[in-house]
Design a protein around this motif. Sequence first.
Motif, PDB file in Angstrom:
ATOM      1  N   SER A 194     -23.359  50.240 -10.855  1.00 43.92           N
ATOM      2  CA  SER A 194     -21.914  50.412 -10.995  1.00 43.92           C
ATOM      3  C   SER A 194     -21.690  51.652 -11.840  1.00 43.92           C
ATOM      4  CB  SER A 194     -21.295  49.186 -11.670  1.00 43.92           C
ATOM      5  OG  SER A 194     -21.698  49.116 -13.030  1.00 43.92           O
ATOM      6  N   PRO A 195     -20.441  52.117 -12.000  1.00 45.28           N
ATOM      7  CA  PRO A 195     -20.222  53.289 -12.854  1.00 45.28           C
ATOM      8  C   PRO A 195     -20.654  53.074 -14.298  1.00 45.28           C
ATOM      9  CG  PRO A 195     -18.333  52.936 -11.423  1.00 45.28           C
ATOM     10  CD  PRO A 195     -19.214  51.739 -11.259  1.00 45.28           C
ATOM     11  N   HIS A 231     -18.276  58.069 -11.432  1.00 41.20           N
ATOM     12  CA  HIS A 231     -16.939  57.594 -11.779  1.00 41.20           C
ATOM     13  C   HIS A 231     -16.213  57.204 -10.492  1.00 41.20           C
ATOM     14  CE1 HIS A 231     -12.699  57.783 -12.963  1.00 41.20           C
ATOM     15  NE2 HIS A 231     -13.119  57.585 -14.204  1.00 41.20           N
ATOM     16  N   PRO A 232     -15.403  56.145 -10.509  1.00 45.77           N
ATOM     17  CA  PRO A 232     -14.749  55.695  -9.271  1.00 45.77           C
ATOM     18  C   PRO A 232     -13.926  56.756  -8.559  1.00 45.77           C
ATOM     19  CG  PRO A 232     -14.533  54.034 -10.985  1.00 45.77           C
ATOM     20  CD  PRO A 232     -15.134  55.237 -11.638  1.00 45.77           C
ATOM     21  N   LEU A 233     -13.423  57.764  -9.282  1.00 47.15           N
ATOM     22  CA  LEU A 233     -12.594  58.795  -8.659  1.00 47.15           C
ATOM     23  C   LEU A 233     -13.350  60.088  -8.374  1.00 47.15           C
ATOM     24  CD1 LEU A 233      -9.294  58.351 -10.728  1.00 47.15           C
ATOM     25  CD2 LEU A 233      -9.930  57.312  -8.538  1.00 47.15           C
ATOM     26  N   ALA A 234     -14.653  60.083  -8.635  1.00 47.19           N
ATOM     27  CA  ALA A 234     -15.435  61.313  -8.482  1.00 47.19           C
ATOM     28  C   ALA A 234     -16.019  61.404  -7.071  1.00 47.19           C
ATOM     29  CB  ALA A 234     -16.561  61.353  -9.503  1.00 47.19           C
ATOM     30  N   LEU A 235     -15.811  62.544  -6.420  1.00 42.41           N
ATOM     31  CA  LEU A 235     -16.440  62.794  -5.126  1.00 42.41           C
ATOM     32  C   LEU A 235     -17.893  63.191  -5.304  1.00 42.41           C
ATOM     33  CD1 LEU A 235     -16.242  63.060  -2.055  1.00 42.41           C
ATOM     34  CD2 LEU A 235     -15.410  65.409  -2.380  1.00 42.41           C
ATOM     35  N   GLY A 236     -18.164  64.012  -6.282  1.00 44.05           N
ATOM     36  CA  GLY A 236     -19.527  64.418  -6.573  1.00 44.05           C
ATOM     37  C   GLY A 236     -20.069  65.398  -5.552  1.00 44.05           C
ATOM     38  N   HIS A 271     -19.679  50.882  -4.596  1.00 42.36           N
ATOM     39  CA  HIS A 271     -19.022  52.177  -4.438  1.00 42.36           C
ATOM     40  C   HIS A 271     -19.839  53.261  -5.138  1.00 42.36           C
ATOM     41  CE1 HIS A 271     -15.391  50.223  -2.896  1.00 42.36           C
ATOM     42  NE2 HIS A 271     -15.523  49.341  -3.872  1.00 42.36           N
ATOM     43  N   TRP A 272     -19.999  54.386  -4.472  1.00 41.76           N
ATOM     44  CA  TRP A 272     -20.636  55.567  -5.073  1.00 41.76           C
ATOM     45  C   TRP A 272     -19.547  56.623  -5.233  1.00 41.76           C
ATOM     46  CZ3 TRP A 272     -25.478  55.037  -6.842  1.00 41.76           C
ATOM     47  CH2 TRP A 272     -26.105  56.172  -7.369  1.00 41.76           C
ATOM     48  N   GLY A 273     -18.705  56.426  -6.248  1.00 36.01           N
ATOM     49  CA  GLY A 273     -17.530  57.265  -6.414  1.00 36.01           C
ATOM     50  C   GLY A 273     -16.669  57.170  -5.172  1.00 36.01           C
TER      51      GLY A 273
END
Length: 553
Positions: free
Chosen positions: A50-51, A143-148, A301-303
């Motif tokens: 998880s994050p 991070h949940p909002l990170a595209l990376g 979820h991976w971001g």
Amino acid sequence: MSRLSRRSFLVTGVTGLAAARLGAPATPAASARQPRSDPFTLGVASGDPSPGGFVIWTRLAPQPLAEDGLGGMPDLPFPVQWQVYADVAGRRLVRRGTAVADRQWGHSVHVEIDGLDPGREYWYRFRAGPYLSPVGRARTAPHPLALGTGLTMAFVSCAQYEHGHFTAYRRLAEDEPDLVLHLGDYQYEYARDTYTIPGGNVRDHEGPETETLANYRQRHAQYKTDPDLRAAHAAAPWLVVWDDHELDNNWADEVPERPEVPQPGFLARRAAAFRAYYENMPLRRTSVPQGIDTQLYRRVHWGTLATFHMLDTRQYRDDQGCGDGYRDCPAATDPARSITGEAQERWLLDGFRRSRARWDVIGQQVFFAQRDSDEGPAKITSQDAWDGYVASRRRITQGWVDAGVRNLVVLTGDVHAHWAADLKLDYDDPTTPTVGSELVTTSVTTGGDGADSDPRTQPFLRINPHLRFYNNQRGYVLTRFEPDLLTADFTVLPQVRQGGAQAHVKATFVVEDRVPGVRQTYLRPVAPAASRMPMEPEADLIREVIDLETNRP
């Protein structure tokens, strides 16, 4: 950490050096209860990132092959200390604590770590009395909002201990993935010499066919005594789901492989298998078995780059309609039949509707695309796969289409060969749009060495134009998820009868953002222009994507 030091950690003796740096072991007086010999014979593992954290796992077993399944541990609870570090040298301790390993759960330890930084590597280890475990590498999700910028993920399936050496696991660890998906058949239930390959099995199972909790515990322990499997667990966090052999070949819900034979103890066997599976895998407490039931389907979820929908296609399915093999089966199209069960299907469709990920990935067990084996008008398909549950497959496919999922990729194991396929709503009309992609991994060992093969001679590819690739060697698939491209390297080994074989990439396929379907890539030599300096020989290549229908770039 540099690539060199990470690689050294994964595949050389540096693991022991790193462990020595992590601090002196507890003195004998620190605990009145201590194992009498090294209890960490099964290694360590992490999972379900998880994050803010992940699960870390170990199981105490100084005598891993003990027939009672208890690994040589007495009927006592043992304190197990754990530590998480932000560096491989063990200088930055970020979390620590003590868990209790008791007989009820096979002296296994599952610790759910939280409060860490998202999107980075961590290292962990355990201590029981004076004994230190190997060091494992884990990582948190972004991070949940990170595209990376990307995710390197490997997926594997089907590792029959008797059929060969687990070299594929070692090569996978050397690829340094961020994440590993195991899609089922982690272990096999058979007594020795029950499931044999030409030339004879390479190794032998200990114990009888697995039916009791002691049997399943012993079998899981035997598999984890393999150093290549332990290396793969220590290299990265895993997402695991089962298929059939973790319990019984081709089981379906409460129905065993051979329902015509009275098996009054099958539900007790199912409960034992599920319990042993949890005890030996890095799973969260949400997957603790409740009798004959275990909540294994889940979402990670991976971001915003990728969402993994991990399915369970065994526990809730209707029994195979016409037996397990290839059949022309009217029941296959019955709209009332399901491979996922109603609740899991609703959960999956709701996940599609809510998804904002660049890539939605279904991690599951059996072949998703249609595989008709008859060149005539009859449709002869495997009733153990999604072909045996046509309406279920149609509802789920329509679900991701209606939800506007940006990129849908199905990852599959089970069939002991590499495949790549385009996914459609109507497989009988090749002109209909492609709506998704399927990547299928071969086995780690099941079936023995296998053989190299020319996809052009594979009848399935001729009969089913949406099937794009086939190879019958052993190995795994290494993928790279980027915002605009998914790359899949179908990695193979020349043989598994002897350990230590080197791996190579047999074929590479890509899926482009918003372009459903798989396309193969090739390396093509390029002559350097006269106006510029000659390139190094290995640089005189470009990767070119070829459309398999037109054979054009």
